[in-house]
Motif scaffolding. Sequence first.
Motif, mmCIF file in Angstrom:
data_model
loop_
_atom_site.group_PDB
_atom_site.id
_atom_site.type_symbol
_atom_site.label_atom_id
_atom_site.label_comp_id
_atom_site.label_asym_id
_atom_site.label_seq_id
_atom_site.Cartn_x
_atom_site.Cartn_y
_atom_site.Cartn_z
ATOM 1 N N CYS A 157 -57.562 45.649 -13.493
ATOM 2 C CA CYS A 157 -58.624 45.179 -14.373
ATOM 3 C C CYS A 157 -58.218 45.427 -15.813
ATOM 4 O O CYS A 157 -57.615 46.452 -16.126
ATOM 5 N N GLY A 158 -58.601 44.497 -16.675
ATOM 6 C CA GLY A 158 -58.418 44.707 -18.096
ATOM 7 C C GLY A 158 -59.575 45.514 -18.640
ATOM 8 O O GLY A 158 -60.331 46.142 -17.891
ATOM 9 N N HIS A 159 -59.747 45.491 -19.948
ATOM 10 C CA HIS A 159 -60.887 46.198 -20.547
ATOM 11 C C HIS A 159 -62.182 45.541 -20.076
ATOM 12 O O HIS A 159 -62.255 44.331 -19.911
ATOM 13 N N GLY A 160 -63.191 46.353 -19.872
ATOM 14 C CA GLY A 160 -64.458 45.836 -19.387
ATOM 15 C C GLY A 160 -64.322 45.358 -17.957
ATOM 16 O O GLY A 160 -63.638 45.961 -17.147
ATOM 17 N N THR A 196 -52.355 48.065 -21.886
ATOM 18 C CA THR A 196 -53.253 49.216 -21.817
ATOM 19 C C THR A 196 -52.700 50.440 -22.538
ATOM 20 O O THR A 196 -53.293 51.503 -22.493
ATOM 21 N N GLY A 197 -51.529 50.294 -23.188
ATOM 22 C CA GLY A 197 -50.955 51.395 -23.958
ATOM 23 C C GLY A 197 -50.024 52.297 -23.188
ATOM 24 O O GLY A 197 -49.617 53.347 -23.689
ATOM 25 N N LEU A 198 -49.653 51.904 -21.977
ATOM 26 C CA LEU A 198 -48.722 52.695 -21.182
ATOM 27 C C LEU A 198 -47.276 52.319 -21.515
ATOM 28 O O LEU A 198 -47.024 51.319 -22.175
ATOM 29 N N THR A 199 -46.341 53.121 -21.044
ATOM 30 C CA THR A 199 -44.920 52.841 -21.219
ATOM 31 C C THR A 199 -44.298 52.668 -19.832
ATOM 32 O O THR A 199 -43.818 53.626 -19.227
ATOM 33 N N PRO A 200 -44.311 51.445 -19.315
ATOM 34 C CA PRO A 200 -43.779 51.220 -17.968
ATOM 35 C C PRO A 200 -42.256 51.178 -17.960
ATOM 36 O O PRO A 200 -41.612 51.041 -18.995
ATOM 37 N N GLN A 201 -41.696 51.275 -16.775
ATOM 38 C CA GLN A 201 -40.263 51.086 -16.595
ATOM 39 C C GLN A 201 -39.964 49.586 -16.622
ATOM 40 O O GLN A 201 -40.847 48.773 -16.894
ATOM 41 N N SER A 202 -38.741 49.208 -16.336
ATOM 42 C CA SER A 202 -38.337 47.804 -16.400
ATOM 43 C C SER A 202 -39.077 46.959 -15.361
ATOM 44 O O SER A 202 -39.579 47.477 -14.359
#
Length: 195
Positions: free
Chosen positions: A76-79, A156-162
């Motif tokens: 889900c996105g925001h809201g 969402t402001g996370l730092t995912p891997q590739s």
Amino acid sequence: MGRWGAFLYYPSERSPQELYPDLTADPMAGCVPGWTAWDFGRQLPDHFAQTIAAAFGVPLVAAEIWDSDAAMLTFCGHGSELAWSMPIHQDMYIDYIAGPGHAPFYADGTPMSEQDEAELKAQHDRKIESARERVAKTFPVGEAAGRRAVEWAVATGLTPQSVERVAAALGGDNVFVEETIWEIAATLGISVLRE
């Protein structure tokens, strides 16, 4: 006997029990700062993930787990915005939606003839193939799924891997789907990998 229930991950310290006080929801350790994870019990209301995302105004990923065999991820996105969903352990998911095969016995309990048993198996194989086609048309897989998950995580402001590593985690095939979910959460940057 496997686990039934759900894991929830979202950036808030608020408890889902604010909205669902009668449900079992235990906090899980290991999230990145600002994020929290919850382990829900078996009885889940419809659209619980979207309801929490909307009420708390947060992005969210939920993994609804079926008997430790398969899970449905919902991003889900925001809201209340529903970004997308996908099954984890896809072959087991297909088995669930196709329904169980039938025991090779007649109604009176006697074993079926080889011909009738072969037809019963063929009917079930057709149901599996039909379910597989529906899943392929409905959900992203492989690199497409990895790319969507990475886009969601970055938004969402996370730092995912590739994309490749996230796609590999989404296609994981651990014995227990919970372990695959923990790997996915780690590649998305939500949590550290559990031991």
